[in-house]
Design an enzyme around this catalytic site. Structure first.
Site, PDB file in Angstrom:
ATOM      1  N   ILE A 145       0.828  -1.212   0.000  1.00 34.33           N
ATOM      2  CA  ILE A 145       0.000   0.000   0.000  1.00 34.33           C
ATOM      3  C   ILE A 145       0.863   1.262   0.000  1.00 34.33           C
ATOM      4  CG2 ILE A 145      -1.654   1.341   1.375  1.00 34.33           C
ATOM      5  CD1 ILE A 145      -2.828  -1.349   2.288  1.00 34.33           C
ATOM      6  N   ARG A 221      -4.036   0.692  11.120  1.00 35.08           N
ATOM      7  CA  ARG A 221      -4.957   0.198  12.145  1.00 35.08           C
ATOM      8  C   ARG A 221      -5.037   1.259  13.235  1.00 35.08           C
ATOM      9  NH1 ARG A 221      -6.580  -2.924   8.889  1.00 35.08           N
ATOM     10  NH2 ARG A 221      -6.698  -5.185   9.009  1.00 35.08           N
ATOM     11  N   GLU A 249     -14.730   5.632  19.807  1.00 35.77           N
ATOM     12  CA  GLU A 249     -15.729   6.428  20.510  1.00 35.77           C
ATOM     13  C   GLU A 249     -15.149   7.766  20.980  1.00 35.77           C
ATOM     14  OE1 GLU A 249     -17.277   4.554  23.997  1.00 35.77           O
ATOM     15  OE2 GLU A 249     -19.096   5.793  23.979  1.00 35.77           O
ATOM     16  N   HIS A 262     -13.833   1.695   8.155  1.00 38.69           N
ATOM     17  CA  HIS A 262     -12.874   0.669   7.690  1.00 38.69           C
ATOM     18  C   HIS A 262     -13.203   0.265   6.243  1.00 38.69           C
ATOM     19  CE1 HIS A 262     -10.465  -3.224   8.840  1.00 38.69           C
ATOM     20  NE2 HIS A 262     -10.011  -2.648   7.744  1.00 38.69           N
TER      21      HIS A 262
HETATM   22  N1  NAD Z   1      -7.924   0.397   5.758  1.00 41.50           N
HETATM   23  C1  NAD Z   1      -8.032  -0.742   5.104  1.00 41.50           C
HETATM   24  O1  NAD Z   1      -9.095  -1.120   4.638  1.00 41.50           O
HETATM   25  C2  NAD Z   1      -6.809  -1.585   4.905  1.00 41.50           C
HETATM   26  C3  NAD Z   1      -6.714  -2.415   3.778  1.00 41.50           C
HETATM   27  C4  NAD Z   1      -5.549  -3.147   3.608  1.00 41.50           C
HETATM   28  C5  NAD Z   1      -4.548  -3.085   4.565  1.00 41.50           C
HETATM   29  N2  NAD Z   1      -4.692  -2.296   5.654  1.00 41.50           N
HETATM   30  C6  NAD Z   1      -3.636  -2.213   6.684  1.00 41.50           C
HETATM   31  O2  NAD Z   1      -2.442  -1.811   6.062  1.00 41.50           O
HETATM   32  C7  NAD Z   1      -1.391  -2.687   6.468  1.00 41.50           C
HETATM   33  C8  NAD Z   1      -0.349  -2.738   5.391  1.00 41.50           C
HETATM   34  O3  NAD Z   1      -0.885  -3.361   4.241  1.00 41.50           O
HETATM   35  P1  NAD Z   1       0.065  -3.734   3.014  1.00 41.50           P
HETATM   36  O4  NAD Z   1      -0.797  -4.389   2.003  1.00 41.50           O
HETATM   37  O5  NAD Z   1       0.894  -2.573   2.620  1.00 41.50           O
HETATM   38  O6  NAD Z   1       0.962  -4.826   3.707  1.00 41.50           O
HETATM   39  P2  NAD Z   1       2.460  -5.200   3.412  1.00 41.50           P
HETATM   40  O7  NAD Z   1       2.743  -6.406   4.213  1.00 41.50           O
HETATM   41  O8  NAD Z   1       2.710  -5.221   1.955  1.00 41.50           O
HETATM   42  O9  NAD Z   1       3.287  -3.965   4.004  1.00 41.50           O
HETATM   43  C9  NAD Z   1       3.472  -3.704   5.346  1.00 41.50           C
HETATM   44  C10 NAD Z   1       4.812  -2.988   5.452  1.00 41.50           C
HETATM   45  O10 NAD Z   1       4.968  -2.491   6.764  1.00 41.50           O
HETATM   46  C11 NAD Z   1       6.323  -2.704   7.132  1.00 41.50           C
HETATM   47  N3  NAD Z   1       6.468  -2.672   8.577  1.00 41.50           N
HETATM   48  C12 NAD Z   1       5.995  -3.563   9.476  1.00 41.50           C
HETATM   49  N4  NAD Z   1       6.351  -3.175  10.720  1.00 41.50           N
HETATM   50  C13 NAD Z   1       7.043  -2.015  10.576  1.00 41.50           C
HETATM   51  C14 NAD Z   1       7.662  -1.136  11.488  1.00 41.50           C
HETATM   52  N5  NAD Z   1       7.661  -1.364  12.808  1.00 41.50           N
HETATM   53  N6  NAD Z   1       8.277  -0.037  10.999  1.00 41.50           N
HETATM   54  C15 NAD Z   1       8.322   0.209   9.664  1.00 41.50           C
HETATM   55  N7  NAD Z   1       7.758  -0.592   8.746  1.00 41.50           N
HETATM   56  C16 NAD Z   1       7.123  -1.696   9.210  1.00 41.50           C
HETATM   57  C17 NAD Z   1       6.677  -4.042   6.518  1.00 41.50           C
HETATM   58  O11 NAD Z   1       8.074  -4.222   6.424  1.00 41.50           O
HETATM   59  C18 NAD Z   1       5.984  -3.924   5.169  1.00 41.50           C
HETATM   60  O12 NAD Z   1       6.847  -3.329   4.228  1.00 41.50           O
HETATM   61  C19 NAD Z   1      -2.099  -4.011   6.739  1.00 41.50           C
HETATM   62  O13 NAD Z   1      -1.379  -4.832   7.620  1.00 41.50           O
HETATM   63  C20 NAD Z   1      -3.417  -3.556   7.341  1.00 41.50           C
HETATM   64  O14 NAD Z   1      -3.281  -3.382   8.735  1.00 41.50           O
HETATM   65  C21 NAD Z   1      -5.796  -1.551   5.837  1.00 41.50           C
HETATM   66  O1  2HG Z   2     -11.281  -7.371   5.287  1.00 44.15           O
HETATM   67  C1  2HG Z   2     -11.662  -6.205   5.245  1.00 44.15           C
HETATM   68  O2  2HG Z   2     -12.805  -5.892   5.164  1.00 44.15           O
HETATM   69  C2  2HG Z   2     -10.623  -5.084   5.355  1.00 44.15           C
HETATM   70  C3  2HG Z   2      -9.269  -5.573   5.010  1.00 44.15           C
HETATM   71  C4  2HG Z   2      -8.109  -4.722   5.376  1.00 44.15           C
HETATM   72  O3  2HG Z   2      -8.206  -4.088   6.585  1.00 44.15           O
HETATM   73  C5  2HG Z   2      -6.864  -5.573   5.303  1.00 44.15           C
HETATM   74  O4  2HG Z   2      -6.115  -5.624   6.262  1.00 44.15           O
HETATM   75  O5  2HG Z   2      -6.669  -6.164   4.231  1.00 44.15           O
END
Ligand code: NAD
Ligand code: 2HG
Length: 395
Positions: A145, A221, A249, A262
């Site tokens: 992301i 998160r 909240e 979310h």
């Molecule tokens: N809002 C949403 O709907 C939504 C959707 C998808 C993912 N997410 C959140 O976004 C997070 C990331 O998703 P992604 O697809 O990029 O995952 P990903 O695994 O590709 O990337 C996560 C990155 O964070 C880095 N990381 C982990 N701990 C770290 C730290 N302490 N300091 C610096 N970097 C650190 C990892 O090395 C990795 O590069 C997910 O784990 C999830 O919690 C939210």
């Molecule tokens: O599953 C969902 O609805 C949200 C997913 C998103 O937070 C994720 O970590 O991929």
């Protein structure tokens, strides 16, 4: 036959395809497999019967990965599947805080009369925005992301700073430490997973380092940002606003906080992709022992030519592979093909054999007594029906 517990909603199309892996949806407390989205997987389901948890999505903070590893349960996810959806959500929230387009459109709806254009134009000053081009954005976490957000921000003409634990070698951003990123950025976007390391990472002290009038966007998160700290900092008017995808909240009624339900990854494309990949990952694990994306198992894939496959998962405190091989020899088992891979101290092995099933089962009984062994499975090569040849009728 495998009983699969489905938490959250998945389409019938994907659930019906589970039957290819002899897996069937059942509401049971002792499933062999679990399909889940972002709901919490109760620890009580992580029994020694459970083989696999397949998460449609990325974050696994709602799954007890440590307990799963202890039980030899593979925790699979679908990284990258919703990265574009989250990127598009983040980019649109960035625009929404600098350009009051929605408010302007709402104002127009309050007008009436033939000279509506003149009336509307007379109020344009109320809706002067700012541009993203030339501003500094700091992306915290450069995974699937974070990298996409950084790339799009760069394409919009923004100056991009990134924070990651290791050098990512990306030429469209400058990697800096977190404190530097917070001091320099007009917009900070969190794209991190929730782990013990990231919980409260954006502490009050860190939030205070942010630029006057900056915005923070949290699509990682909720608990990555310290709530008490954020409320204190917002009170002092140093931050312009906090945009979060994780409602709390404590923020209700605070006009500087915008909360979304979310929905960063909530697009039809991402949801369909996630379901399909999660179902396929679960099926492939059950049928072949294959692991593609897992947070606790190493990846593993091997063509399944021989009639039987033994899969072994263990946490290595000492090298136990020689002991395992000795047992195979003792039962006169001839290894056809074998692969082993590791993730940290966890080792996963696929061993393909052409021996008598009962002989293999006796060896497995003995292997299961070795300390450190978490899970042993015996898989039979799937028998696919040959397709009937369709004769071409030439008139
Ligand atoms: N809002 C949403 O709907 C939504 C959707 C998808 C993912 N997410 C959140 O976004 C997070 C990331 O998703 P992604 O697809 O990029 O995952 P990903 O695994 O590709 O990337 C996560 C990155 O964070 C880095 N990381 C982990 N701990 C770290 C730290 N302490 N300091 C610096 N970097 C650190 C990892 O090395 C990795 O590069 C997910 O784990 C999830 O919690 C939210
Ligand atoms: O599953 C969902 O609805 C949200 C997913 C998103 O937070 C994720 O970590 O991929």
């Amino acid at each position: 036959m495998y009983d699969i517990k489905v938490i959250d909603s998945f389409t019938n199309k994907q659930l019906s395809r589970l039957k290819l892996a002899k897996a069937y949806v059942k509401d049971t407390d002792e499933p062999y497999g679990i399909m889940v989205r972002s709901s919490t997987v109760p620890d009580s389901l992580i029994t020694d019967k459970l083989l696999v948890i397949s998460r449609s999505g990325v974050g696994v903070n709602t799954i007890n990965v440590e307990a799963s590893t202890e039980q030899g349960v593979a925790v699979l996810n679908t990284p990258g599947v919703n990265a574009n959806a989250v990127k598009e959500a983040v980019i649109s929230t960035l625009f929404s805080v600098v350009r009051p387009l929605t408010k302007a459109a709402e104002m127009v709806q309050t007008l009436s009369g033939e000279d509506i254009l003149l009336q509307a134009e007379a109020r344009r000053e109320e809706f002067i925005g700012r541009e993203l081009q030339g501003k500094v954005i700091g992306v915290v976490g450069l995974g699937a992301i974070g990298v996409q957000i950084a790339r799009s921000a760069y394409d919009l003409g923004m100056e991009v700073l990134g924070y990651a634990r290791r050098d990512q070698g990306l030429d469209f951003l400058e990697q800096v430490d977190l404190d530097e990123l917070l001091r320099q950025s007009h917009f900070v976007v969190i794209a991190l997973p929730l782990t013990e390391e990231t919980r409260g990472l954006l502490s009050e002290e860190r939030l205070r380092q942010m630029k006057q009038g900056a915005y923070l966007f949290n699509f990682g998160r909720g608990p990555i940002v310290d709530t008490t700290g954020m409320l204190a900092v917002l009170k002092e008017d140093s931050l312009a606003g906090y945009y979060t995808d994780f409602p709390e909240e404590a923020y209700l009624g605070n006009d500087k906080v915008i909360m979304l339900p979310h929905i960063g990854g909530n697009t039809q494309e991402a949801l369909e992709g996630g379901e399909r990949l999660a179902r396929k990952a679960l099926s492939d694990f059950l049928i072949y022992g294959t692991v593609r994306d897992s947070v606790n198992f190493p990846s593993a894939r091997q063509l399944f030519h021989l009639p039987y496959r033994v899969t072994l998962f263990y946490k290595e405190t000492m090298d136990i592979l020689p002991d395992i091989m000795q047992i195979f020899n003792q039962f006169d088992l001839r290894i056809g093909e074998m692969m082993t891979n590791r993730k940290g101290e966890c080792v996963y092995v696929l061993i393909d054999l052409d021996n008598d099933q009962s002989q293999i089962e006796r060896a497995i009984e003995k292997i299961e007594t070795i300390n450190d062994i978490k899970k042993v499975r015996l898989l039979k090569r799937p028998q696919y029906k040959k397709r009937r040849k369709v004769k071409k009728i030439i008139k």
